[in-house]
Design a protein around this motif. Structure first.
Motif, mmCIF file in Angstrom:
data_model
loop_
_atom_site.group_PDB
_atom_site.id
_atom_site.type_symbol
_atom_site.label_atom_id
_atom_site.label_comp_id
_atom_site.label_asym_id
_atom_site.label_seq_id
_atom_site.Cartn_x
_atom_site.Cartn_y
_atom_site.Cartn_z
ATOM 1 N N VAL A 127 0.839 -1.202 0.000
ATOM 2 C CA VAL A 127 0.000 0.000 0.000
ATOM 3 C C VAL A 127 0.878 1.259 0.000
ATOM 4 C CG1 VAL A 127 -1.657 1.342 1.365
ATOM 5 C CG2 VAL A 127 -2.017 -1.107 1.028
ATOM 6 N N LYS A 128 1.976 1.225 0.745
ATOM 7 C CA LYS A 128 2.919 2.353 0.725
ATOM 8 C C LYS A 128 3.490 2.538 -0.685
ATOM 9 C CE LYS A 128 4.356 1.603 5.519
ATOM 10 N NZ LYS A 128 5.482 1.144 6.391
ATOM 11 N N LEU A 129 3.801 1.439 -1.359
ATOM 12 C CA LEU A 129 4.337 1.503 -2.720
ATOM 13 C C LEU A 129 3.307 2.086 -3.688
ATOM 14 C CD1 LEU A 129 6.470 -1.146 -4.535
ATOM 15 C CD2 LEU A 129 4.449 -0.249 -5.656
ATOM 16 N N LEU A 130 2.067 1.602 -3.592
ATOM 17 C CA LEU A 130 1.015 2.119 -4.474
ATOM 18 C C LEU A 130 0.814 3.612 -4.262
ATOM 19 C CD1 LEU A 130 -1.662 -0.731 -4.179
ATOM 20 C CD2 LEU A 130 -0.292 -0.175 -6.205
ATOM 21 N N GLU A 131 0.839 4.042 -3.016
ATOM 22 C CA GLU A 131 0.667 5.464 -2.721
ATOM 23 C C GLU A 131 1.846 6.266 -3.272
ATOM 24 O OE1 GLU A 131 -1.122 7.524 1.064
ATOM 25 O OE2 GLU A 131 1.021 7.146 1.438
ATOM 26 N N TYR A 132 3.064 5.766 -3.086
ATOM 27 C CA TYR A 132 4.261 6.458 -3.570
ATOM 28 C C TYR A 132 4.233 6.613 -5.084
ATOM 29 C CZ TYR A 132 9.156 7.245 -4.754
ATOM 30 O OH TYR A 132 10.315 7.752 -5.286
ATOM 31 N N GLU A 133 3.754 5.594 -5.778
ATOM 32 C CA GLU A 133 3.728 5.616 -7.232
ATOM 33 C C GLU A 133 2.452 6.269 -7.795
ATOM 34 O OE1 GLU A 133 6.557 1.727 -8.133
ATOM 35 O OE2 GLU A 133 4.405 1.604 -8.539
ATOM 36 N N GLY A 134 1.594 6.759 -6.910
ATOM 37 C CA GLY A 134 0.378 7.436 -7.355
ATOM 38 C C GLY A 134 -0.674 6.490 -7.900
ATOM 39 N N ARG A 135 -0.669 5.238 -7.426
ATOM 40 C CA ARG A 135 -1.597 4.234 -7.963
ATOM 41 C C ARG A 135 -2.575 3.711 -6.913
ATOM 42 N NH1 ARG A 135 0.570 -0.568 -9.747
ATOM 43 N NH2 ARG A 135 2.518 -0.371 -8.560
ATOM 44 N N LEU A 136 -2.636 4.351 -5.761
ATOM 45 C CA LEU A 136 -3.537 3.880 -4.705
ATOM 46 C C LEU A 136 -4.922 4.483 -4.911
ATOM 47 C CD1 LEU A 136 -3.809 2.240 -2.098
ATOM 48 C CD2 LEU A 136 -3.206 4.320 -0.824
ATOM 49 N N HIS A 137 -5.889 3.632 -5.205
ATOM 50 C CA HIS A 137 -7.258 4.076 -5.474
ATOM 51 C C HIS A 137 -8.061 4.076 -4.172
ATOM 52 C CE1 HIS A 137 -7.278 4.016 -9.976
ATOM 53 N NE2 HIS A 137 -6.181 3.318 -9.733
ATOM 54 N N THR A 138 -8.224 5.253 -3.601
ATOM 55 C CA THR A 138 -8.948 5.376 -2.334
ATOM 56 C C THR A 138 -10.429 5.698 -2.535
ATOM 57 O OG1 THR A 138 -8.284 7.705 -2.192
ATOM 58 C CG2 THR A 138 -6.872 6.086 -1.080
ATOM 59 N N GLU A 139 -10.786 6.072 -3.762
ATOM 60 C CA GLU A 139 -12.197 6.349 -4.022
ATOM 61 C C GLU A 139 -12.957 5.032 -4.120
ATOM 62 O OE1 GLU A 139 -9.799 7.018 -6.200
ATOM 63 O OE2 GLU A 139 -9.374 9.142 -5.854
ATOM 64 N N MET A 140 -14.089 4.960 -3.434
ATOM 65 C CA MET A 140 -14.858 3.730 -3.413
ATOM 66 C C MET A 140 -15.794 3.658 -4.619
ATOM 67 S SD MET A 140 -13.612 2.102 -0.951
ATOM 68 C CE MET A 140 -12.020 2.883 -0.709
#
Length: 205
Positions: A127-140
């Motif tokens: 999850v830290k990696l996805l966030e760092y790379e701008g790929r963490l989808h937090t919108e439901m």
């Protein structure tokens, strides 16, 4: 310098091509086979030197010292660790220079690998990696039908959110997932949910 071995390829006479994540680079180096050489393996953290060669475009790996983990003799934890690090080779193999984020992420994970469930450490690190790379989808919002998700969520590769009805996979608690995304903690996810997230992770970073 220090780094984590993320890939090994055997070549002639048991020589090896070794790929290592260091602080600021992804090194692909040649290691000659020999009785005086210590054993190295996928997932090991090593201290090493690089030496240029007039005969090859690939630098030589030399003066290797294995930096062991406290949990190195736990075969289950080592197997999980090797599976985790193998993913980084596929993800980064075309890069030459990389930020120190990846080294630091693996360093932190290796320190926590035996302090809690290894799968939880891997999921939180991802999850830290996805966030760092701008790929963490937090919108439901469902990645497949694009409608809002109410209640629990199903995830697919890269932790993309979907409705359970759209993918027919295990539901993940929305509360637990929000805690994971916001605080990088899997505390509110069950072991079954973490197992599901681990198996998604194994599909690729």
């Amino acid at each position: 310098m220090q780094g984590f071995i993320i890939n090994l390829n055997k070549v002639k006479d048991e020589d090896l091509i070794v790929t290592i994540i260091s602080k600021n680079s992804l090194d692909t180096l040649y290691r000659f086979y020999g009785a005086r050489h210590g054993v190295i393996n996928l997932g090991f953290k090593i201290d090493y030197e690089k030496e240029g060669s007039a005969k090859s475009s690939i630098e030589r790996l030399k003066d290797v010292i294995h930096i062991g983990y406290k949990w190195i003799n736990n075969h289950e934890k080592l197997r999980l660790w090797q599976n985790f690090l193998r993913l980084f080779y596929k993800h980064l193999k075309d890069a030459h220079e990389i930020d120190d984020f990846y080294f630091n992420l693996l360093e932190d994970a290796s320190q926590n690998w035996d302090k809690q469930s290894s799968k939880r450490v891997a999921v939180e690190s991802y999850v830290k990696l996805l966030e760092y790379e701008g790929r963490l989808h937090t919108e439901m919002e469902c990645f497949l039908c694009h409608n809002k998700i109410e209640g629990d969520i199903s995830l697919i590769r890269a932790y993309l959110p979907t409705h359970k009805e759209c993918t027919h996979t295990l539901q993940i608690s929305q509360h637990g997932l929000k805690e994971l995304y916001e605080h990088k903690s899997s505390l509110f996810l069950s072991n079954k949910e973490v197992d599901r997230l681990w198996h998604i992770l194994l599909e690729g970073l």
